[in-house]
Design a protein around this motif. Structure first.
Motif, PDB file in Angstrom:
ATOM      1  N   PHE A  80       0.806  -1.482  -0.167  1.00  0.00           N
ATOM      2  CA  PHE A  80       0.227  -0.418   0.016  1.00  0.00           C
ATOM      3  C   PHE A  80       0.724   1.640   0.268  1.00  0.00           C
ATOM      4  O   PHE A  80       0.864   1.794  -0.829  1.00  0.00           O
ATOM      5  CB  PHE A  80      -1.070  -0.523   0.852  1.00  0.00           C
ATOM      6  CG  PHE A  80      -1.637   1.047   1.279  1.00  0.00           C
ATOM      7  CD1 PHE A  80      -2.781   1.571   0.174  1.00  0.00           C
ATOM      8  CD2 PHE A  80      -1.602   2.037   2.310  1.00  0.00           C
ATOM      9  CE1 PHE A  80      -3.835   2.593   0.297  1.00  0.00           C
ATOM     10  CE2 PHE A  80      -2.686   3.278   2.372  1.00  0.00           C
ATOM     11  CZ  PHE A  80      -3.457   3.050   1.540  1.00  0.00           C
ATOM     12  N   PRO A  81       1.957   1.447   0.834  1.00  0.00           N
ATOM     13  CA  PRO A  81       2.751   2.645   0.849  1.00  0.00           C
ATOM     14  C   PRO A  81       3.201   2.997  -0.243  1.00  0.00           C
ATOM     15  O   PRO A  81       3.485   3.853  -0.911  1.00  0.00           O
ATOM     16  CB  PRO A  81       4.136   2.590   1.832  1.00  0.00           C
ATOM     17  CG  PRO A  81       3.140   1.794   2.470  1.00  0.00           C
ATOM     18  CD  PRO A  81       1.913   0.553   2.033  1.00  0.00           C
ATOM     19  N   TRP A  82       4.002   1.690  -0.896  1.00  0.00           N
ATOM     20  CA  TRP A  82       4.514   2.144  -2.134  1.00  0.00           C
ATOM     21  C   TRP A  82       3.622   2.406  -3.639  1.00  0.00           C
ATOM     22  O   TRP A  82       4.364   3.026  -4.228  1.00  0.00           O
ATOM     23  CB  TRP A  82       5.007   0.466  -2.633  1.00  0.00           C
ATOM     24  CG  TRP A  82       6.208   0.087  -2.447  1.00  0.00           C
ATOM     25  CD1 TRP A  82       7.366   0.458  -2.106  1.00  0.00           C
ATOM     26  CD2 TRP A  82       6.247  -1.073  -2.287  1.00  0.00           C
ATOM     27  NE1 TRP A  82       8.595  -0.326  -2.043  1.00  0.00           N
ATOM     28  CE2 TRP A  82       7.767  -1.234  -1.410  1.00  0.00           C
ATOM     29  CE3 TRP A  82       6.153  -2.581  -2.635  1.00  0.00           C
ATOM     30  CZ2 TRP A  82       8.573  -2.636  -1.310  1.00  0.00           C
ATOM     31  CZ3 TRP A  82       6.665  -3.689  -2.366  1.00  0.00           C
ATOM     32  CH2 TRP A  82       7.918  -3.760  -1.223  1.00  0.00           C
ATOM     33  N   ALA A  83       1.882   2.423  -3.303  1.00  0.00           N
ATOM     34  CA  ALA A  83       0.912   2.679  -4.353  1.00  0.00           C
ATOM     35  C   ALA A  83       1.222   3.856  -4.048  1.00  0.00           C
ATOM     36  O   ALA A  83       0.773   4.840  -5.258  1.00  0.00           O
ATOM     37  CB  ALA A  83      -0.129   1.790  -3.671  1.00  0.00           C
ATOM     38  N   THR A  84       1.356   4.383  -2.449  1.00  0.00           N
ATOM     39  CA  THR A  84       0.655   5.323  -2.930  1.00  0.00           C
ATOM     40  C   THR A  84       2.151   6.803  -2.417  1.00  0.00           C
ATOM     41  O   THR A  84       1.848   8.162  -3.163  1.00  0.00           O
ATOM     42  CB  THR A  84      -0.106   6.091  -1.080  1.00  0.00           C
ATOM     43  OG1 THR A  84       1.426   5.283  -0.401  1.00  0.00           O
ATOM     44  CG2 THR A  84      -1.477   5.605  -0.739  1.00  0.00           C
ATOM     45  N   VAL A  85       2.844   6.628  -1.797  1.00  0.00           N
ATOM     46  CA  VAL A  85       3.992   7.221  -1.801  1.00  0.00           C
ATOM     47  C   VAL A  85       5.399   7.225  -3.407  1.00  0.00           C
ATOM     48  O   VAL A  85       5.497   8.398  -3.912  1.00  0.00           O
ATOM     49  CB  VAL A  85       4.675   6.690  -1.176  1.00  0.00           C
ATOM     50  CG1 VAL A  85       6.470   7.239  -1.430  1.00  0.00           C
ATOM     51  CG2 VAL A  85       4.433   7.082   0.240  1.00  0.00           C
ATOM     52  N   GLY A  87       3.610   6.360  -6.302  1.00  0.00           N
ATOM     53  CA  GLY A  87       3.210   6.458  -7.626  1.00  0.00           C
ATOM     54  C   GLY A  87       2.914   8.572  -7.736  1.00  0.00           C
ATOM     55  O   GLY A  87       2.220   8.287  -7.931  1.00  0.00           O
ATOM     56  N   LYS A  88       3.703   8.986  -6.614  1.00  0.00           N
ATOM     57  CA  LYS A  88       3.793  10.548  -7.037  1.00  0.00           C
ATOM     58  C   LYS A  88       3.814  10.738  -7.896  1.00  0.00           C
ATOM     59  O   LYS A  88       5.324  10.914  -8.454  1.00  0.00           O
ATOM     60  CB  LYS A  88       4.274  11.559  -5.601  1.00  0.00           C
ATOM     61  CG  LYS A  88       3.142  10.918  -4.222  1.00  0.00           C
ATOM     62  CD  LYS A  88       3.999  11.410  -3.153  1.00  0.00           C
ATOM     63  CE  LYS A  88       2.700  11.230  -2.283  1.00  0.00           C
ATOM     64  NZ  LYS A  88       2.957  12.566  -0.847  1.00  0.00           N
ATOM     65  N   SER A 103      10.806   2.218  -7.757  1.00  0.00           N
ATOM     66  CA  SER A 103       9.587   1.543  -7.009  1.00  0.00           C
ATOM     67  C   SER A 103       9.118  -0.337  -7.655  1.00  0.00           C
ATOM     68  O   SER A 103       9.016  -1.052  -6.933  1.00  0.00           O
ATOM     69  CB  SER A 103       8.842   2.458  -7.311  1.00  0.00           C
ATOM     70  OG  SER A 103       8.366   2.918  -8.246  1.00  0.00           O
ATOM     71  N   THR A 107       8.839  -3.326  -6.326  1.00  0.00           N
ATOM     72  CA  THR A 107       7.986  -4.012  -5.952  1.00  0.00           C
ATOM     73  C   THR A 107       7.894  -5.810  -7.005  1.00  0.00           C
ATOM     74  O   THR A 107       7.168  -6.732  -5.443  1.00  0.00           O
ATOM     75  CB  THR A 107       6.929  -3.267  -6.360  1.00  0.00           C
ATOM     76  OG1 THR A 107       6.590  -2.055  -6.126  1.00  0.00           O
ATOM     77  CG2 THR A 107       4.699  -4.562  -6.064  1.00  0.00           C
TER      78      THR A 107
END
Length: 152
Positions: A80-85, A87-88, A103, A107
């Motif tokens: 979840f943090p990979w998907a949010t952070v 992807g900025k 990233s 992953t």
């Protein structure tokens, strides 16, 4: 005016929480009806009548499946943090897309390690549910078998 330190604030919250709990328990005790019956006093076991003792044996595979479930549940906590952070958009522009590639590689490595672990567990046969074969008892009772017909 009295100043309260950080520990004082925590102490006030603890006292407030305990007071809230005690007040709600007291109000519940005053308001709820108390009509115990033998049916209400029995142990709840998923809507079934409890049978036997609570010291029954469980198959070890229950625990293995639960551990594997926890492993993949923890995977979601890390993804979840990979998907949010990662992807900025601003990070992607600053690094000219290198951040996104890094990233994604990270992953895939993480998911690959988990997949290897799942393949290992699967290859070892730990995901196969083997039913135990019933064992017949060799006990010879001194009571004749027709004596039990009265109880049917």
């Amino acid at each position: 005016m009295i100043e309260i330190s950080g520990f004082g604030v925590v102490l006030l919250f603890l006292i407030g929480g305990i007071a809230f709990l005690m007040i709600t328990m007291l109000v519940g005790k005053i308001l709820r009806p108390s009509r115990p019956t033998p049916e209400k006093q029995t142990t709840y076991e998923s809507g079934e009548e409890p049978s036997g003792t609570a010291w029954g044996q469980f198959n070890v595979r229950f625990y293995i499946i639960a551990l594997i479930f926890l492993l993949f549940e923890a995977e979601l906590v890390f993804l979840f943090p990979w998907a949010t952070v990662f992807g900025k958009e601003e990070l992607m522009q600053q690094t000219k897309g290198l951040w996104g590639k890094f990233s994604m590689i990270e992953t895939f490595i993480f998911i690959g390690i988990l997949f290897i672990g799942l393949a290992y567990v699967w290859a070892k046969g730990m995901l196969e549910w083997v039913r135990p074969k019933p064992k017949s008892s060799s006990f010879q009772s001194k009571i004749p078998a027709n004596a039990y017909d009265k109880f049917k």
